[in-house]
Design an enzyme around this catalytic site. Structure first.
Site, PDB file in Angstrom:
ATOM      1  N   SER A  15       1.259  -1.273   0.233  1.00  0.00           N
ATOM      2  CA  SER A  15      -0.146  -0.308   0.179  1.00  0.00           C
ATOM      3  C   SER A  15       1.121   1.483   0.010  1.00  0.00           C
ATOM      4  CB  SER A  15      -0.877   0.076   1.132  1.00  0.00           C
ATOM      5  OG  SER A  15      -1.788  -1.388   0.873  1.00  0.00           O
ATOM      6  N   ARG A  38       0.563   7.745   6.822  1.00  0.00           N
ATOM      7  CA  ARG A  38      -0.567   6.556   6.669  1.00  0.00           C
ATOM      8  C   ARG A  38      -1.648   7.791   7.019  1.00  0.00           C
ATOM      9  NH1 ARG A  38       0.051   2.221   9.386  1.00  0.00           N
ATOM     10  NH2 ARG A  38       1.843   2.463   9.036  1.00  0.00           N
ATOM     11  N   HIS A  41      -2.960   6.022   3.975  1.00  0.00           N
ATOM     12  CA  HIS A  41      -3.093   4.838   4.017  1.00  0.00           C
ATOM     13  C   HIS A  41      -4.558   4.338   4.443  1.00  0.00           C
ATOM     14  CE1 HIS A  41      -3.102   1.229   5.598  1.00  0.00           C
ATOM     15  NE2 HIS A  41      -2.924   0.875   4.700  1.00  0.00           N
TER      16      HIS A  41
END
Lengths: 208, 208
Positions: A15, A38, A41
């Site tokens: 990812s 993040r 994500h």
């Protein structure tokens, strides 16, 4: 439908590679990159590249606080649920949310304010370094700003990422001028998931 | 910084008014509107107007299940934390998440699959009507599709809103062709917050 064959332990890595590819020519600041990525994500939303703002001291202060057994205080139990407990335990840090406390509900009713605002008052009583993570209620950030101005609390970091339509944009601008270290997602977007992702990105810099 | 003066109890109503204003000329289907607007409310992201897809029977099946004491099974404790417990209790329904169960971790390690996939296997053992709410792991939807094909589970509704970059888009298309009632956010976006918001919008149609 063709599925990409990725082992469970490699899904996050893959990812992050895709996110990096899709950032294209955008170069992220090295210390902030893991936090911004993040959040992307957790949201699949590249708007955060533009909207996440960091005070110059935010990351250093947060990492020092986590190493010193900080208490992260969230404004939702969802955000609390999303913070990595194994990482926190390794650091001797912890996470708390006061939203479901009976005294918070009673005080909020009495004062005619939100429970989230009362949670910030309760946060003033917490001993040791505190990190405030607001992913839901702009009223928490507004009350927190008042408490900071009154000298009642001095958070090591404020994660200001409430989401929504009423006073959300304004509450973030207010906390950015309160003088405390901050990580803020300017604009309407944010959320408990974003708040937890930022906490985890900070934790993972120290313990993973 | 001028804050809009809105009483705590009116913040959600005012938010919904702003969302309605900003929808402009878009007319939402009446039965779906409260669900779509709640997802926008929780994400501040109007993309969901386009991306949320409902099978024709989804809402009716879900409401009947909730009235019959359904168990909502989520793939994260964040989503579980976000589901309204007071509403669930009024309906005699409940919410479960198996992600932190020791047997789930052990089976996932043994099989080399994700814990979320094993949670779907565990969901097959739940008695009574089940609603599966996936806000994180596409591997849960992929495994769920297999279990449905094998006749091992027949959810009253699948909420398919995982977020991310690896097999997320594909997993949603797969579950949409599995033959069970679904509410899916096509594309990469979604999340535990979106999963919880859809659960709550359904609950609020019956109990608020």
């Amino acid at each position: 439908m063709n599925l990409e064959n990725v082992l469970p332990g490699d899904i996050e890595k893959r990812s992050m590679e895709i996110i990096q590819e899709e950032l294209g020519e955008i170069i992220l600041d090295e210390t902030k990159a893991s936090i911004i990525k993040r959040v992307i994500h957790t949201s699949a939303d590249f708007d955060y590249v533009r909207t996440l703002h960091f005070s110059p001291d935010a990351i250093d202060k947060a990492l020092a606080a986590l190493k010193n057994g900080a208490t992260i205080i969230t404004d939702t139990n969802m955000a609390k649920a999303g913070v990595n407990k194994i990482g926190l335990a390794k650091l001797g840090a912890k996470v708390e949310c006061f939203m479901l406390d009976a005294d918070v509900a009673a005080t909020a009713k009495e004062k005619g304010c939100t429970r989230a605002a009362v949670c910030m008052e309760k946060a003033c009583e917490v001993e040791g370094p505190v990190i405030i993570a607001v992913g839901n209620a702009p009223t928490a950030l507004v009350r927190l700003n008042e408490l900071i101005a009154e000298g009642k609390i001095k958070p090591e970091l404020v994660i200001g990422v409430p989401v929504g339509f009423v006073n959300v944009v304004e509450s973030k601008e207010i906390i950015m001028s309160s003088g405390v270290p901050y990580i803020v997602a300017r604009g309407r977007k944010g959320g408990s998931n974003v708040a937890a992702a930022i906490c985890n990105a900070l934790i993972y810099k120290l313990a993973r």
